[in-house]
Motif scaffolding. Structure first.
Motif, PDB file in Angstrom:
ATOM      1  N   HIS A 187      -0.496   0.563  14.373  1.00 38.24           N
ATOM      2  CA  HIS A 187      -0.218   0.553  12.933  1.00 38.24           C
ATOM      3  C   HIS A 187      -0.764  -0.691  12.270  1.00 38.24           C
ATOM      4  CE1 HIS A 187       3.353   2.917  14.510  1.00 38.24           C
ATOM      5  NE2 HIS A 187       2.542   3.766  13.930  1.00 38.24           N
ATOM      6  N   PRO A 191      -3.386   5.420  10.913  1.00 40.25           N
ATOM      7  CA  PRO A 191      -3.123   4.397   9.885  1.00 40.25           C
ATOM      8  C   PRO A 191      -4.378   3.632   9.489  1.00 40.25           C
ATOM      9  CG  PRO A 191      -1.430   4.335  11.574  1.00 40.25           C
ATOM     10  CD  PRO A 191      -2.450   5.317  12.031  1.00 40.25           C
ATOM     11  N   ASN A 198      -6.316   5.565   6.985  1.00 39.83           N
ATOM     12  CA  ASN A 198      -5.629   5.625   5.691  1.00 39.83           C
ATOM     13  C   ASN A 198      -5.723   4.321   4.932  1.00 39.83           C
ATOM     14  OD1 ASN A 198      -4.132   8.144   4.965  1.00 39.83           O
ATOM     15  ND2 ASN A 198      -3.490   7.948   7.093  1.00 39.83           N
ATOM     16  N   ILE A 199      -5.531   3.206   5.648  1.00 41.87           N
ATOM     17  CA  ILE A 199      -5.507   1.896   4.982  1.00 41.87           C
ATOM     18  C   ILE A 199      -6.889   1.549   4.443  1.00 41.87           C
ATOM     19  CG2 ILE A 199      -5.162  -0.579   5.380  1.00 41.87           C
ATOM     20  CD1 ILE A 199      -2.906   0.289   7.365  1.00 41.87           C
ATOM     21  N   LEU A 221       3.631  -0.535   3.907  1.00 40.59           N
ATOM     22  CA  LEU A 221       3.274   0.860   3.666  1.00 40.59           C
ATOM     23  C   LEU A 221       4.471   1.554   3.032  1.00 40.59           C
ATOM     24  CD1 LEU A 221       1.366   1.794   6.914  1.00 40.59           C
ATOM     25  CD2 LEU A 221       0.425   1.730   4.640  1.00 40.59           C
ATOM     26  N   LYS A 243       6.333  -1.144   8.307  1.00 42.24           N
ATOM     27  CA  LYS A 243       5.723   0.133   8.748  1.00 42.24           C
ATOM     28  C   LYS A 243       6.802   1.186   9.001  1.00 42.24           C
ATOM     29  CE  LYS A 243       1.819  -2.178   9.259  1.00 42.24           C
ATOM     30  NZ  LYS A 243       2.353  -3.484   8.979  1.00 42.24           N
ATOM     31  N   PRO A 258      -3.702   4.348  -0.613  1.00 40.00           N
ATOM     32  CA  PRO A 258      -4.444   4.681   0.622  1.00 40.00           C
ATOM     33  C   PRO A 258      -5.793   5.327   0.293  1.00 40.00           C
ATOM     34  CG  PRO A 258      -2.162   5.424   0.744  1.00 40.00           C
ATOM     35  CD  PRO A 258      -2.402   5.016  -0.665  1.00 40.00           C
ATOM     36  N   TYR A 282      -1.145   9.032   1.171  1.00 35.82           N
ATOM     37  CA  TYR A 282      -1.218   8.786   2.613  1.00 35.82           C
ATOM     38  C   TYR A 282      -1.332  10.133   3.329  1.00 35.82           C
ATOM     39  CZ  TYR A 282      -0.400   6.270   6.941  1.00 35.82           C
ATOM     40  OH  TYR A 282      -0.545   5.706   8.180  1.00 35.82           O
ATOM     41  N   MET A 340       0.859  -1.178   0.000  1.00 36.55           N
ATOM     42  CA  MET A 340       0.000   0.000   0.000  1.00 36.55           C
ATOM     43  C   MET A 340       0.896   1.228   0.000  1.00 36.55           C
ATOM     44  SD  MET A 340      -3.130   1.051   2.394  1.00 36.55           S
ATOM     45  CE  MET A 340      -4.270   0.090   1.485  1.00 36.55           C
ATOM     46  N   GLY A 341       0.711   2.081  -0.968  1.00 36.86           N
ATOM     47  CA  GLY A 341       1.604   3.231  -1.013  1.00 36.86           C
ATOM     48  C   GLY A 341       1.106   4.329  -1.906  1.00 36.86           C
TER      49      GLY A 341
END
Length: 719
Positions: A596, A498, A501-502, A517, A639, A487, A492, A377-378
């Protein structure tokens, strides 16, 4: 006509000379050894490689041309030649129905030779225990499907493509055998096409003399059947011209070639390109147009499954050399997509995804999966999709799909009407096609919630259960899922937690072994390095020097296939260590106001799986403590970009933070002495480097907080 017969007779002599006299590199009579195995009932397939005919010392160029241009006829010529030179069996084997029938028929044939009837003559096809295949020469590139034109009809061609669908294997009648109710004669009818007209009246001389229309009964046990399978092969995406739709071709597999391909396989086929006339109502509409198909003669897979990988001598030596290299883990990881800058820990995780851990099956039938699932995820532009594509290229079996373009049934299985039989059949989706492989799902966050639920069962139970249109079944989907997502707000947002965002449900997150991440931060040094790397790749079309030659995907596949043969287990002395590491992760999460990750018992299984994959890379049968430490480090590093941000917020510099980590760990274990290896292990989990640790040790030693030995071991000074 007679000259033509003579022609084939002389060709039969040439064929038998070649089979008798051709010797391989070691000087062994290659084809006579194969025929000996056929005589001993060890094998059924006799594959005649035209490369051997080209390299044959007494090569007749005209004979080679005739074989390639009239292959169907020359299979018969080679079969006749084999009948003549077939050696006697040297080993005892158990008689099957075919042998018993043949013995009885040959006895009867001797008795009835004096008043022989032409219809009663046994065709040579029914006596043969073997099948002849002629393999096309391997020089030159294979044709694409659209390059095979009408001028190639009857010739041997080599094509490449991807298999889109396969029929079941069914029996195809080769020789029909009838017995007459009146005279008891056995009548043979050779079947050369897909359809045939059965005989109804006995054609024997005895029935004709008696003016009797003897009733014939088809004897299924005495007839000869072949295994038959039909497949559809589609052009590869890179061969399709702009704006065109990929073409497909029907392929017929017979005998020993059946069950060699499955939907999703990229294959190279050699075979005879033949027409097949339409029958029945379709013939009236088609007129003079005939359909075409390829009669397969050989199948070559571009990527072999790990289980089918047979290492050649030079590959075994290369793998043995690599295995002795102490830095093999880093080298293999850096050989994955070397054109992509950085992301070294992510590449290590992807390498472990390719290796996987052994599946565990308990006595009561319960299964614990060994496949690793990873979610990247980025922010946009961190090369997530490129990494996914590269992994699919390296993996022997991989399917790439995107979130928006995949529906729930497209991922699992759809019920469709079979165009040939008009029955309802199951068509496997992406996850079923990637069985025993990797399924890469891009744009994972843009999938509909209803479609995403289809993945839950696959990720833990590794099956796809279906109850649709009267079909209730469970399909295997033993696949490793590699997902890439953005995200919740595209990038992000550091002001949110977190979890916000996720934006994936905890039920799905807990199924991923590693959730990575990747944040795109502005940093002068790393941005300069990356820009130089990208410009270099653009100029030279290759990555800058890595300090070693990156390994080819084929070598990677060979190494991984060798590594997957070991099945490491966790020794008893590590059980307590893993348990305490897991409980400390849970404690950290409980204390944190914004955790996280979502730690469950699945996290513990993830640690075990990653550790087992690391042990496999070393070809070890037991998991070492270093493997567990590396697994924990990867979990923490996933993370890392968040921790570095928190440190900036809290105002702690790296040196102070390392000191507090070492002090807390020493206090919790009640020790005043800390070894350098332990200290390095603790701080690397938090994302710090060895250089920063040494700087911290020297700085605090100068302040007389601790003493350090020659080997950098630490002794706290009691205060």
């Amino acid at each position: 006509m007679s000259t033509r017969d003579l022609d084939f007779e002389s060709d039969k002599v040439l064929a038998s000379d070649f089979l008798k006299n051709f010797a391989d590199i070691n000087g062994e009579p290659k084809y006579m050894n194969v025929l000996q195995d056929v005589a001993n009932h060890k094998t059924r397939a006799v594959q005649i490689d035209l490369d051997d005919l080209i390299n044959y010392k007494d090569l007749d160029e005209e004979f080679l041309r005739r074989v390639t241009e009239n292959t169907r006829r020359y299979i018969g010529v080679f079969s006749d030649a084999i009948d003549e030179i077939m050696p006697d069996s040297t080993e005892a084997f158990i008689d099957d129905d075919h042998d018993i029938l043949m013995t009885q028929r040959s006895d009867e044939a001797v008795e009835s030779e004096n008043g022989s009837d032409p219809q009663q003559k046994m065709p040579p096809e029914i006596k043969r225990y073997y099948e002849v295949y002629i393999k096309a020469p391997s020089k030159g590139r294979p044709y694409t499907i659209r390059e095979v034109k009408a001028s190639y009809i009857g010739q041997l061609v080599r094509i490449s493509g991807i298999v889109t669908r396969c029929s079941d294997v069914k029996p195809l009648m080769k020789v029909a055998v009838y017995t007459c109710e009146d005279c008891g004669f056995e009548i043979y009818q050779e079947v050369t096409a897909r359809v045939f007209m059965p005989l109804f009246e006995c054609p024997s001389t005895r029935c004709k003399m008696n003016k009797n229309k003897g009733n014939l009964i088809l004897q299924l046990r005495a007839s000869k059947f072949l295994k038959f399978q039909e497949a559809k092969v589609q052009e590869l995406a890179e061969h399709v011209p702009k704006g065109h739709i990929p073409r497909t071709m029907t392929v017929h597999f017979r005998g020993e070639l059946t069950r060699k391909v499955a939907p999703g396989d990229v294959v190279e086929l050699s075979g005879i390109f033949l027409p097949i006339p339409y029958t029945g109502f379709r013939a009236m509409r088609a007129g003079l147009v005939a359909d075409t198909y390829l009669e397969a003669m050989s199948v070559t897979h571009f990527k072999k499954k790990y289980e089918e990988y047979e290492l050649r001598g030079d590959e075994e030596e290369q793998i043995a050399r690599l295995a002795e290299d102490g830095d093999i883990y880093n080298k293999l990881a850096r050989s994955l997509a070397p054109e992509i800058f950085g992301h070294e820990d992510i590449k290590k995780a992807l390498l472990l995804l390719l290796v996987g851990a052994p599946h565990r099956k308990l006595k009561d039938g319960m299964k614990i999966r060994g496949d690793l699932h990873i979610c990247l995820m980025g922010d946009p532009g961190v090369a997530k999709s490129q990494l996914l594509k590269h992994i699919i290229n390296v993996a022997p079996r991989g399917v790439y799909t995107t979130g928006r373009g995949s529906s729930g049934v497209g991922l699992t299985a759809a019920v469709q009407k079979d165009p040939v039989t008009n029955e309802m059949v199951l068509e496997g989706g992406a996850l079923v096609l990637a069985d025993m492989g990797i399924c890469a799902i891009d744009e994972f966050d843009k999938m509909d919630e209803s479609d995403r639920t289809a993945i839950h069962e696959v990720m833990e139970q590794q099956t796809v259960s279906i109850a649709k249109a009267g079909i209730t079944t469970s399909l295997n989907a033993r696949t490793a899922v590699l997902a890439a997502a953005n995200p919740a707000w595209g990038r992000y947002d550091l002001r949110r937690t977190p979890a916000e965002n996720i934006n994936l449900p905890p039920a799905l997150l807990s199924r991923f072994d590693l959730l990575w991440l990747i944040l795109d931060r502005a940093d002068m040094e790393s941005d300069l390095e990356m820009a130089r790397h990208v410009v270099h790749v653009h100029q030279h079309k290759e990555s800058p020097a890595l300090g070693f030659a990156p390994l080819d995907p084929s070598v990677l596949r060979a190494y991984i296939s060798a590594a997957r043969r070991s099945s490491p287990s966790v020794p008893r002395d590590l059980e307590e260590y893993i348990a305490s590491a897991y409980s400390s992760i849970r404690q950290e999460e409980a204390k944190s106001s914004t955790p996280h990750s979502y730690t469950t018992v699945r996290t513990l299984l993830s640690i075990l799986r990653v550790s087992a994959a690391l042990a496999r890379l070393r070809f070890s049968e037991t998991v070492a403590q270093s493997d567990v430490d590396e697994a924990l480090r990867l979990m923490q590093m996933s993370k890392f970009s968040l921790y570095s941000d928190e440190r900036q917020k809290s105002g702690l510099d790296a040196i102070s933070d390392i000191y507090s980590i070492l002090r807390d760990q020493a206090a919790s274990s009640g020790k005043t002495d800390v070894s350098y290896a332990d200290a390095l292990n603790w701080i690397s989990r938090k994302g710090y480097s060895e250089a920063q640790l040494k700087e911290c040790l020297e700085e605090y030693a100068a302040l007389n907080v601790w003493q350090i030995s020659q080997s950098f071991d630490i002794k706290f000074i009691d205060s």
